[in-house]
Write a protein that holds these residues in place. Structure first.
Motif, PDB file in Angstrom:
ATOM      1  N   VAL A 162      45.937  35.269  36.011  1.00 39.39           N
ATOM      2  CA  VAL A 162      45.822  35.008  37.453  1.00 39.39           C
ATOM      3  C   VAL A 162      46.268  36.236  38.239  1.00 39.39           C
ATOM      4  CG1 VAL A 162      46.634  33.574  39.361  1.00 39.39           C
ATOM      5  CG2 VAL A 162      46.091  32.523  37.164  1.00 39.39           C
ATOM      6  N   ALA A 163      47.345  36.900  37.782  1.00 44.90           N
ATOM      7  CA  ALA A 163      47.814  38.118  38.454  1.00 44.90           C
ATOM      8  C   ALA A 163      46.777  39.232  38.345  1.00 44.90           C
ATOM      9  CB  ALA A 163      49.138  38.569  37.843  1.00 44.90           C
ATOM     10  N   ILE A 164      46.109  39.331  37.190  1.00 42.82           N
ATOM     11  CA  ILE A 164      45.060  40.344  37.018  1.00 42.82           C
ATOM     12  C   ILE A 164      43.916  40.089  37.991  1.00 42.82           C
ATOM     13  CG2 ILE A 164      43.286  41.180  35.427  1.00 42.82           C
ATOM     14  CD1 ILE A 164      45.912  42.221  34.590  1.00 42.82           C
ATOM     15  N   LEU A 165      43.461  38.846  38.080  1.00 43.72           N
ATOM     16  CA  LEU A 165      42.364  38.523  39.004  1.00 43.72           C
ATOM     17  C   LEU A 165      42.779  38.763  40.456  1.00 43.72           C
ATOM     18  CD1 LEU A 165      40.673  35.270  37.629  1.00 43.72           C
ATOM     19  CD2 LEU A 165      39.838  37.618  37.549  1.00 43.72           C
ATOM     20  N   ALA A 166      44.024  38.417  40.790  1.00 47.58           N
ATOM     21  CA  ALA A 166      44.503  38.655  42.154  1.00 47.58           C
ATOM     22  C   ALA A 166      44.505  40.148  42.467  1.00 47.58           C
ATOM     23  CB  ALA A 166      45.899  38.074  42.324  1.00 47.58           C
ATOM     24  N   HIS A 167      44.887  40.967  41.501  1.00 45.90           N
ATOM     25  CA  HIS A 167      44.850  42.424  41.680  1.00 45.90           C
ATOM     26  C   HIS A 167      43.425  42.901  41.926  1.00 45.90           C
ATOM     27  CE1 HIS A 167      45.807  46.698  40.834  1.00 45.90           C
ATOM     28  NE2 HIS A 167      44.631  46.688  40.237  1.00 45.90           N
ATOM     29  N   GLU A 168      42.486  42.426  41.133  1.00 45.28           N
ATOM     30  CA  GLU A 168      41.093  42.868  41.305  1.00 45.28           C
ATOM     31  C   GLU A 168      40.536  42.410  42.654  1.00 45.28           C
ATOM     32  OE1 GLU A 168      39.935  45.031  39.404  1.00 45.28           O
ATOM     33  OE2 GLU A 168      41.556  44.855  37.937  1.00 45.28           O
ATOM     34  N   TYR A 169      40.900  41.200  43.080  1.00 50.46           N
ATOM     35  CA  TYR A 169      40.453  40.749  44.403  1.00 50.46           C
ATOM     36  C   TYR A 169      41.162  41.513  45.516  1.00 50.46           C
ATOM     37  CZ  TYR A 169      36.830  37.285  44.512  1.00 50.46           C
ATOM     38  OH  TYR A 169      35.601  36.688  44.494  1.00 50.46           O
ATOM     39  N   GLY A 170      42.348  42.058  45.210  1.00 51.07           N
ATOM     40  CA  GLY A 170      42.997  42.938  46.177  1.00 51.07           C
ATOM     41  C   GLY A 170      42.137  44.151  46.485  1.00 51.07           C
ATOM     42  N   HIS A 171      41.475  44.702  45.446  1.00 51.57           N
ATOM     43  CA  HIS A 171      40.545  45.816  45.681  1.00 51.57           C
ATOM     44  C   HIS A 171      39.412  45.377  46.597  1.00 51.57           C
ATOM     45  CE1 HIS A 171      42.280  48.742  43.005  1.00 51.57           C
ATOM     46  NE2 HIS A 171      42.257  47.920  41.978  1.00 51.57           N
ATOM     47  N   LEU A 172      38.890  44.182  46.363  1.00 52.31           N
ATOM     48  CA  LEU A 172      37.744  43.715  47.162  1.00 52.31           C
ATOM     49  C   LEU A 172      38.127  43.502  48.622  1.00 52.31           C
ATOM     50  CD1 LEU A 172      35.897  41.120  44.887  1.00 52.31           C
ATOM     51  CD2 LEU A 172      35.044  43.320  45.688  1.00 52.31           C
ATOM     52  N   VAL A 173      39.231  42.785  48.837  1.00 48.68           N
ATOM     53  CA  VAL A 173      39.561  42.397  50.204  1.00 48.68           C
ATOM     54  C   VAL A 173      40.051  43.576  51.037  1.00 48.68           C
ATOM     55  CG1 VAL A 173      41.968  41.741  49.763  1.00 48.68           C
ATOM     56  CG2 VAL A 173      40.688  40.589  51.560  1.00 48.68           C
ATOM     57  N   ARG A 174      40.717  44.552  50.411  1.00 49.14           N
ATOM     58  CA  ARG A 174      41.265  45.673  51.169  1.00 49.14           C
ATOM     59  C   ARG A 174      40.339  46.894  51.188  1.00 49.14           C
ATOM     60  NH1 ARG A 174      46.893  45.789  51.930  1.00 49.14           N
ATOM     61  NH2 ARG A 174      47.566  43.684  52.453  1.00 49.14           N
ATOM     62  N   GLN A 175      39.574  47.108  50.142  1.00 49.17           N
ATOM     63  CA  GLN A 175      38.888  48.397  49.993  1.00 49.17           C
ATOM     64  C   GLN A 175      37.383  48.301  49.771  1.00 49.17           C
ATOM     65  OE1 GLN A 175      41.077  49.276  46.514  1.00 49.17           O
ATOM     66  NE2 GLN A 175      43.020  49.083  47.610  1.00 49.17           N
ATOM     67  N   ARG A 176      36.833  47.124  49.499  1.00 51.16           N
ATOM     68  CA  ARG A 176      35.416  47.026  49.126  1.00 51.16           C
ATOM     69  C   ARG A 176      34.712  45.934  49.916  1.00 51.16           C
ATOM     70  NH1 ARG A 176      37.433  50.745  47.018  1.00 51.16           N
ATOM     71  NH2 ARG A 176      37.529  51.319  44.819  1.00 51.16           N
ATOM     72  N   GLN A 177      35.016  45.830  51.191  1.00 48.01           N
ATOM     73  CA  GLN A 177      34.456  44.754  51.983  1.00 48.01           C
ATOM     74  C   GLN A 177      33.563  45.322  53.085  1.00 48.01           C
ATOM     75  OE1 GLN A 177      36.218  40.423  52.814  1.00 48.01           O
ATOM     76  NE2 GLN A 177      37.443  42.039  53.666  1.00 48.01           N
ATOM     77  N   GLY A 178      32.346  44.813  53.193  1.00 44.41           N
ATOM     78  CA  GLY A 178      31.448  45.238  54.261  1.00 44.41           C
ATOM     79  C   GLY A 178      31.098  46.707  54.175  1.00 44.41           C
ATOM     80  N   LEU A 179      31.312  47.423  55.291  1.00 45.46           N
ATOM     81  CA  LEU A 179      30.983  48.844  55.338  1.00 45.46           C
ATOM     82  C   LEU A 179      31.841  49.661  54.377  1.00 45.46           C
ATOM     83  CD1 LEU A 179      30.499  49.378  59.180  1.00 45.46           C
ATOM     84  CD2 LEU A 179      28.733  49.178  57.421  1.00 45.46           C
ATOM     85  N   ALA A 180      33.046  49.183  54.083  1.00 42.69           N
ATOM     86  CA  ALA A 180      33.909  49.909  53.144  1.00 42.69           C
ATOM     87  C   ALA A 180      33.278  49.968  51.760  1.00 42.69           C
ATOM     88  CB  ALA A 180      35.278  49.239  53.074  1.00 42.69           C
ATOM     89  N   ALA A 181      32.552  48.908  51.386  1.00 39.90           N
ATOM     90  CA  ALA A 181      31.873  48.924  50.086  1.00 39.90           C
ATOM     91  C   ALA A 181      30.791  49.995  50.057  1.00 39.90           C
ATOM     92  CB  ALA A 181      31.263  47.544  49.801  1.00 39.90           C
ATOM     93  N   GLU A 231      47.967  49.393  46.469  1.00 39.21           N
ATOM     94  CA  GLU A 231      47.638  48.423  47.509  1.00 39.21           C
ATOM     95  C   GLU A 231      47.149  47.111  46.900  1.00 39.21           C
ATOM     96  OE1 GLU A 231      45.575  48.785  51.885  1.00 39.21           O
ATOM     97  OE2 GLU A 231      44.473  49.602  50.175  1.00 39.21           O
ATOM     98  N   ALA A 232      46.349  47.196  45.831  1.00 44.43           N
ATOM     99  CA  ALA A 232      45.887  45.985  45.155  1.00 44.43           C
ATOM    100  C   ALA A 232      47.052  45.238  44.512  1.00 44.43           C
ATOM    101  CB  ALA A 232      44.834  46.343  44.104  1.00 44.43           C
ATOM    102  N   ASP A 233      48.025  45.971  43.967  1.00 40.23           N
ATOM    103  CA  ASP A 233      49.235  45.330  43.435  1.00 40.23           C
ATOM    104  C   ASP A 233      49.952  44.553  44.530  1.00 40.23           C
ATOM    105  OD1 ASP A 233      48.877  46.284  40.877  1.00 40.23           O
ATOM    106  OD2 ASP A 233      50.292  47.940  41.074  1.00 40.23           O
ATOM    107  N   GLU A 234      50.012  45.144  45.717  1.00 37.74           N
ATOM    108  CA  GLU A 234      50.710  44.493  46.833  1.00 37.74           C
ATOM    109  C   GLU A 234      50.009  43.193  47.231  1.00 37.74           C
ATOM    110  OE1 GLU A 234      51.276  43.385  50.924  1.00 37.74           O
ATOM    111  OE2 GLU A 234      49.533  44.583  50.325  1.00 37.74           O
ATOM    112  N   VAL A 235      48.661  43.186  47.235  1.00 40.49           N
ATOM    113  CA  VAL A 235      47.918  41.959  47.541  1.00 40.49           C
ATOM    114  C   VAL A 235      48.208  40.897  46.483  1.00 40.49           C
ATOM    115  CG1 VAL A 235      45.616  40.949  47.782  1.00 40.49           C
ATOM    116  CG2 VAL A 235      46.103  43.179  48.791  1.00 40.49           C
TER     117      VAL A 235
END
Length: 386
Positions: A162-181, A231-235
């Motif tokens: 669960v922590a691994i998946l949360a880390h990967e979703y941290g990348h999505l929500v902070r760094q790979r969303q919309g125009l950032a992707a 940053e993904a760790d922090e999420v």
């Protein structure tokens, strides 16, 4: 910790913008050169035709030659620029096979946000990752792929997964969303184009301007990658707790060390005594981790120095020490839990996945294995005769 996090986020955004501007400038410059070269080729052919019609054979031949050179330059530039991202590798899982895993992914997405996962892949690596690719190579709707390493899944518990998946979703929500992707896609596209340019024209790397440009790109990209991981760790810490994230990081580091130094060495040691392995790495991975892995006896004396990376400008990941310091947690050992994430979420497909990766591994290593076995046999024969 929030102040440090905001500083990290600001620095990450600054580097992202800087690298995006550099990528857009580089791609635009090469596209401009390609268009100019194509126009020169077309204009040269028209001029050659007019010269030939007027009886100027020599001028027509010269213009045709110049047009061919310009057309070749345009073709090379277009070939450099057409550098679509590599497709995901591994085994793509069908949705009906991973209903439980999909439910977990959806729950995490509801809590942290981010893009939906379009496909889940299992790889033979000791890591997990998020890949976003345009549907049609360089353009099209952005597709999100979740990559899960089978060795990683065998090495962590359900809680740690669960922590691994949360880390990967941290990348999505902070760094790979919309125009950032799309900004990330453009930066990656530029790096691939640069690699093609430098591989085809090695002399370019000797030019001072190109060398400075590429060195600065590499340093900034490495710094950006490390900030993104923190940053993904922090999420993930906000979702599941910093202690669980730290525990998972330590667990993965210990298990990776065990697999590299013990398990894989034991697999390859068979090559000196057997023509084919009896221990198959992916088939026996889960049992090997369960039976062979030993935790440190005293966590208070845990040798963190053995996981510290040498400081380098081109490290793409922060060291374990850096990540634990950013989380504010000491090294904590994982709980002894009976069921791994692989058995919880991949159990119906484990045999098929192991067979697929074992077959690919044997195809890559068969010749080297047989060479080692033959050398060992010859050495043993010589010792016997001697």
């Amino acid at each position: 910790m929030s102040g440090k996090d905001s500083t990290c986020a600001r620095e990450r955004k600054r580097l992202s913008r800087s690298l995006l501007v550099r990528a857009v400038c580089g791609l635009s410059f090469l596209w401009l050169l390609a268009v100019v070269a194509g126009m020169l080729a077309w204009a040269g052919l028209n001029a050659a035709y007019r010269e030939l019609s007027a009886g100027g054979l020599f001028a027509a031949v010269a213009l045709t030659g110049a047009s061919c050179i310009a057309a070749a330059a345009a073709a090379v530039l277009v070939r450099w620029l057409y550098a679509p991202a590599p497709v995901p590798t591994g085994v793509r899982l069908k949705r009906e096979e991973i209903r439980t895993l999909n439910e977990l992914i959806k729950r995490i997405r509801r809590k942290v946000g981010g893009a939906p996962v379009n496909a889940v892949w299992v790889t033979g690596d000791m890591n997990a990752g998020i890949l976003q690719r345009p549907a049609w190579g360089l353009v099209g709707p952005m597709r999100t792929h979740l990559m899960l390493g089978l060795p990683l899944m065998h090495s962590i518990s359900e809680r740690q997964f669960v922590a691994i998946l949360a880390h990967e979703y941290g990348h999505l929500v902070r760094q790979r969303q919309g125009l950032a992707a799309w900004a990330y896609h453009l930066r990656s596209w530029w790096y691939r184009v640069m690699d093609r340019c430098l591989n085809d024209c090695t002399f370019l790397s000797q030019l001072a301007l190109v060398e400075r440009w590429s060195a600065e790109d590499l340093a900034q990209a490495s710094r950006l990658s490390r900030l993104e991981e923190l940053e993904a760790d922090e999420v993930a810490a906000r979702l599941v707790g910093a202690e669980l994230v730290g525990e998972t990081l330590v667990e993965v580091a210990l298990k990776e060390r065990f697999l590299v130094r013990d398990f894989w060495n034991k697999v390859m040691a068979q090559s000196t005594s057997r023509p084919r392995p009896t221990i198959r790495p992916y088939r026996d991975l889960g049992l090997g981790v369960m039976a062979g892995f030993r935790r440190p006896a005293e966590w208070s004396e845990f040798p963190m120095s053995m996981f510290e990376d040498d400081e380098s400008e081109i490290d793409l990941h922060p060291s374990l020490v850096e990540r634990l310091n950013a989380l504010g947690t000491p090294p904590v050992g994982g709980r002894r839990e009976g069921r791994s994430a692989a058995r919880r979420y991949l159990m119906p497909m484990l045999t098929r996945l192991a067979w697929t990766f074992d077959r690919a591994w044997w195809a890559d290593n068969r010749n080297n294995w047989r060479d080692c076995y033959r050398c060992a046999r010859e050495s043993s024969r010589d010792d016997t005769l001697g």
